[in-house]
Design a protein around this motif. Sequence first.
Motif, PDB file in Angstrom:
ATOM      1  N   GLU A  14      46.795  44.159  43.587  1.00 39.20           N
ATOM      2  CA  GLU A  14      45.435  43.636  43.735  1.00 39.20           C
ATOM      3  C   GLU A  14      44.618  43.858  42.463  1.00 39.20           C
ATOM      4  O   GLU A  14      43.853  42.988  42.045  1.00 39.20           O
ATOM      5  CB  GLU A  14      44.744  44.260  44.947  1.00 39.20           C
ATOM      6  CG  GLU A  14      45.298  43.804  46.280  1.00 39.20           C
ATOM      7  CD  GLU A  14      45.262  42.297  46.465  1.00 39.20           C
ATOM      8  OE1 GLU A  14      44.204  41.687  46.222  1.00 39.20           O
ATOM      9  OE2 GLU A  14      46.302  41.722  46.850  1.00 39.20           O
ATOM     10  N   VAL A  15      44.769  45.012  41.848  1.00 42.86           N
ATOM     11  CA  VAL A  15      44.057  45.289  40.589  1.00 42.86           C
ATOM     12  C   VAL A  15      44.610  44.401  39.478  1.00 42.86           C
ATOM     13  O   VAL A  15      43.847  43.786  38.727  1.00 42.86           O
ATOM     14  CB  VAL A  15      44.152  46.780  40.204  1.00 42.86           C
ATOM     15  CG1 VAL A  15      43.504  47.031  38.848  1.00 42.86           C
ATOM     16  CG2 VAL A  15      43.505  47.653  41.268  1.00 42.86           C
ATOM     17  N   ALA A  16      45.921  44.300  39.375  1.00 44.23           N
ATOM     18  CA  ALA A  16      46.537  43.493  38.313  1.00 44.23           C
ATOM     19  C   ALA A  16      46.078  42.039  38.382  1.00 44.23           C
ATOM     20  O   ALA A  16      45.849  41.406  37.355  1.00 44.23           O
ATOM     21  CB  ALA A  16      48.057  43.577  38.395  1.00 44.23           C
ATOM     22  N   LYS A  17      45.919  41.516  39.587  1.00 43.77           N
ATOM     23  CA  LYS A  17      45.474  40.123  39.750  1.00 43.77           C
ATOM     24  C   LYS A  17      44.072  39.894  39.186  1.00 43.77           C
ATOM     25  O   LYS A  17      43.697  38.762  38.894  1.00 43.77           O
ATOM     26  CB  LYS A  17      45.489  39.731  41.231  1.00 43.77           C
ATOM     27  CG  LYS A  17      46.862  39.565  41.806  1.00 43.77           C
ATOM     28  CD  LYS A  17      46.753  39.248  43.295  1.00 43.77           C
ATOM     29  CE  LYS A  17      48.078  39.230  43.993  1.00 43.77           C
ATOM     30  NZ  LYS A  17      47.933  38.958  45.435  1.00 43.77           N
ATOM     31  N   LEU A  18      43.316  40.960  39.012  1.00 44.70           N
ATOM     32  CA  LEU A  18      41.937  40.843  38.523  1.00 44.70           C
ATOM     33  C   LEU A  18      41.811  40.978  37.013  1.00 44.70           C
ATOM     34  O   LEU A  18      40.725  40.789  36.460  1.00 44.70           O
ATOM     35  CB  LEU A  18      41.062  41.894  39.213  1.00 44.70           C
ATOM     36  CG  LEU A  18      40.971  41.750  40.735  1.00 44.70           C
ATOM     37  CD1 LEU A  18      40.234  42.938  41.336  1.00 44.70           C
ATOM     38  CD2 LEU A  18      40.297  40.445  41.122  1.00 44.70           C
ATOM     39  N   ILE A  19      42.910  41.279  36.324  1.00 44.39           N
ATOM     40  CA  ILE A  19      42.864  41.400  34.865  1.00 44.39           C
ATOM     41  C   ILE A  19      42.556  40.013  34.297  1.00 44.39           C
ATOM     42  O   ILE A  19      43.299  39.062  34.551  1.00 44.39           O
ATOM     43  CB  ILE A  19      44.194  41.914  34.291  1.00 44.39           C
ATOM     44  CG1 ILE A  19      44.583  43.251  34.918  1.00 44.39           C
ATOM     45  CG2 ILE A  19      44.101  42.040  32.759  1.00 44.39           C
ATOM     46  CD1 ILE A  19      46.025  43.661  34.641  1.00 44.39           C
ATOM     47  N   PRO A  20      41.496  39.889  33.530  1.00 40.57           N
ATOM     48  CA  PRO A  20      41.132  38.568  33.000  1.00 40.57           C
ATOM     49  C   PRO A  20      42.157  38.018  32.006  1.00 40.57           C
ATOM     50  O   PRO A  20      42.837  38.781  31.311  1.00 40.57           O
ATOM     51  CB  PRO A  20      39.801  38.819  32.291  1.00 40.57           C
ATOM     52  CG  PRO A  20      39.291  40.103  32.848  1.00 40.57           C
ATOM     53  CD  PRO A  20      40.507  40.906  33.191  1.00 40.57           C
ATOM     54  N   PHE A  21      42.249  36.712  31.936  1.00 40.47           N
ATOM     55  CA  PHE A  21      43.069  36.010  30.945  1.00 40.47           C
ATOM     56  C   PHE A  21      42.688  36.523  29.558  1.00 40.47           C
ATOM     57  O   PHE A  21      41.511  36.657  29.231  1.00 40.47           O
ATOM     58  CB  PHE A  21      42.793  34.505  31.060  1.00 40.47           C
ATOM     59  CG  PHE A  21      43.620  33.654  30.152  1.00 40.47           C
ATOM     60  CD1 PHE A  21      44.834  33.150  30.578  1.00 40.47           C
ATOM     61  CD2 PHE A  21      43.180  33.362  28.873  1.00 40.47           C
ATOM     62  CE1 PHE A  21      45.594  32.347  29.740  1.00 40.47           C
ATOM     63  CE2 PHE A  21      43.934  32.559  28.025  1.00 40.47           C
ATOM     64  CZ  PHE A  21      45.147  32.052  28.460  1.00 40.47           C
ATOM     65  N   GLY A  22      43.671  36.819  28.731  1.00 37.89           N
ATOM     66  CA  GLY A  22      43.407  37.268  27.366  1.00 37.89           C
ATOM     67  C   GLY A  22      43.052  38.739  27.250  1.00 37.89           C
ATOM     68  O   GLY A  22      42.618  39.189  26.192  1.00 37.89           O
ATOM     69  N   ARG A  23      43.221  39.486  28.322  1.00 33.84           N
ATOM     70  CA  ARG A  23      42.928  40.923  28.321  1.00 33.84           C
ATOM     71  C   ARG A  23      44.143  41.660  28.858  1.00 33.84           C
ATOM     72  O   ARG A  23      44.994  41.071  29.532  1.00 33.84           O
ATOM     73  CB  ARG A  23      41.713  41.234  29.202  1.00 33.84           C
ATOM     74  CG  ARG A  23      40.442  40.480  28.865  1.00 33.84           C
ATOM     75  CD  ARG A  23      39.741  40.951  27.610  1.00 33.84           C
ATOM     76  NE  ARG A  23      39.300  42.338  27.658  1.00 33.84           N
ATOM     77  CZ  ARG A  23      38.177  42.770  28.225  1.00 33.84           C
ATOM     78  NH1 ARG A  23      37.364  41.928  28.823  1.00 33.84           N
ATOM     79  NH2 ARG A  23      37.863  44.057  28.192  1.00 33.84           N
ATOM     80  N   VAL A  24      44.216  42.946  28.594  1.00 40.69           N
ATOM     81  CA  VAL A  24      45.303  43.782  29.101  1.00 40.69           C
ATOM     82  C   VAL A  24      44.730  45.090  29.607  1.00 40.69           C
ATOM     83  O   VAL A  24      43.610  45.479  29.263  1.00 40.69           O
ATOM     84  CB  VAL A  24      46.368  44.083  28.022  1.00 40.69           C
ATOM     85  CG1 VAL A  24      47.067  42.813  27.569  1.00 40.69           C
ATOM     86  CG2 VAL A  24      45.765  44.831  26.845  1.00 40.69           C
ATOM     87  N   ILE A  56      51.077  37.689  40.195  1.00 37.48           N
ATOM     88  CA  ILE A  56      50.793  39.003  39.618  1.00 37.48           C
ATOM     89  C   ILE A  56      51.082  38.955  38.120  1.00 37.48           C
ATOM     90  O   ILE A  56      52.230  38.805  37.704  1.00 37.48           O
ATOM     91  CB  ILE A  56      51.638  40.091  40.302  1.00 37.48           C
ATOM     92  CG1 ILE A  56      51.326  40.112  41.795  1.00 37.48           C
ATOM     93  CG2 ILE A  56      51.372  41.460  39.657  1.00 37.48           C
ATOM     94  CD1 ILE A  56      52.286  40.890  42.621  1.00 37.48           C
ATOM     95  N   PRO A  57      50.043  39.068  37.291  1.00 41.05           N
ATOM     96  CA  PRO A  57      50.228  38.992  35.842  1.00 41.05           C
ATOM     97  C   PRO A  57      50.700  40.331  35.251  1.00 41.05           C
ATOM     98  O   PRO A  57      49.986  40.999  34.494  1.00 41.05           O
ATOM     99  CB  PRO A  57      48.832  38.615  35.341  1.00 41.05           C
ATOM    100  CG  PRO A  57      47.917  39.262  36.330  1.00 41.05           C
ATOM    101  CD  PRO A  57      48.634  39.180  37.648  1.00 41.05           C
ATOM    102  N   ALA A  58      51.913  40.721  35.609  1.00 37.27           N
ATOM    103  CA  ALA A  58      52.455  42.009  35.161  1.00 37.27           C
ATOM    104  C   ALA A  58      52.540  42.101  33.639  1.00 37.27           C
ATOM    105  O   ALA A  58      52.507  43.207  33.086  1.00 37.27           O
ATOM    106  CB  ALA A  58      53.828  42.243  35.781  1.00 37.27           C
ATOM    107  N   HIS A  59      52.611  40.969  32.957  1.00 38.09           N
ATOM    108  CA  HIS A  59      52.680  40.985  31.494  1.00 38.09           C
ATOM    109  C   HIS A  59      51.402  41.545  30.872  1.00 38.09           C
ATOM    110  O   HIS A  59      51.417  41.972  29.722  1.00 38.09           O
ATOM    111  CB  HIS A  59      52.968  39.578  30.950  1.00 38.09           C
ATOM    112  CG  HIS A  59      51.872  38.592  31.196  1.00 38.09           C
ATOM    113  ND1 HIS A  59      51.682  37.999  32.436  1.00 38.09           N
ATOM    114  CD2 HIS A  59      50.904  38.099  30.389  1.00 38.09           C
ATOM    115  CE1 HIS A  59      50.658  37.177  32.356  1.00 38.09           C
ATOM    116  NE2 HIS A  59      50.158  37.220  31.125  1.00 38.09           N
ATOM    117  N   ARG A  60      50.316  41.589  31.627  1.00 33.90           N
ATOM    118  CA  ARG A  60      49.043  42.107  31.114  1.00 33.90           C
ATOM    119  C   ARG A  60      48.909  43.618  31.282  1.00 33.90           C
ATOM    120  O   ARG A  60      47.865  44.180  30.977  1.00 33.90           O
ATOM    121  CB  ARG A  60      47.875  41.417  31.820  1.00 33.90           C
ATOM    122  CG  ARG A  60      47.785  39.941  31.532  1.00 33.90           C
ATOM    123  CD  ARG A  60      46.593  39.315  32.230  1.00 33.90           C
ATOM    124  NE  ARG A  60      46.635  37.863  32.091  1.00 33.90           N
ATOM    125  CZ  ARG A  60      46.138  37.022  32.967  1.00 33.90           C
ATOM    126  NH1 ARG A  60      45.550  37.477  34.056  1.00 33.90           N
ATOM    127  NH2 ARG A  60      46.226  35.727  32.760  1.00 33.90           N
TER     128      ARG A  60
END
Length: 114
Positions: A14-24, A56-60
């Motif tokens: 749930e937290v990972a899904k909230l990481i904005p595009f272009g951020r880590v 889930i943007p795990a790459h971030r």
Amino acid sequence: MKKSSENFFDKAYEVAKLIPFGRVTSYGAIAKYLGAARSARMVGWAMNASHNNDEIPAHRVVNRKGLLTGKHHFDGTNLMQQLLESEGIVVRDHQIQHFETVFWDPFIELPNNL
């Protein structure tokens, strides 16, 4: 979190899904936000287990120094780096450049009761 029955992996997702595009962010930052500051490794396990879920943007999610420590869990030789670079993040020698400028801290950015 939405419900107390959610497990730790679900909360990390749930937290990972909230990481904005272009951020880590880092494994440790997610763990701290979830009230389990010493569970960065468990966040890493969660991200590694999420690769079949495109939501889930795990790459971030990287280590505390901006290193792509989870890169070997992505398909292909450089997929994690390619995904980050497609978002404008500069990566050299498996490390995010200008890490402090692209770092997103959920402890600061999110409310305490996600």
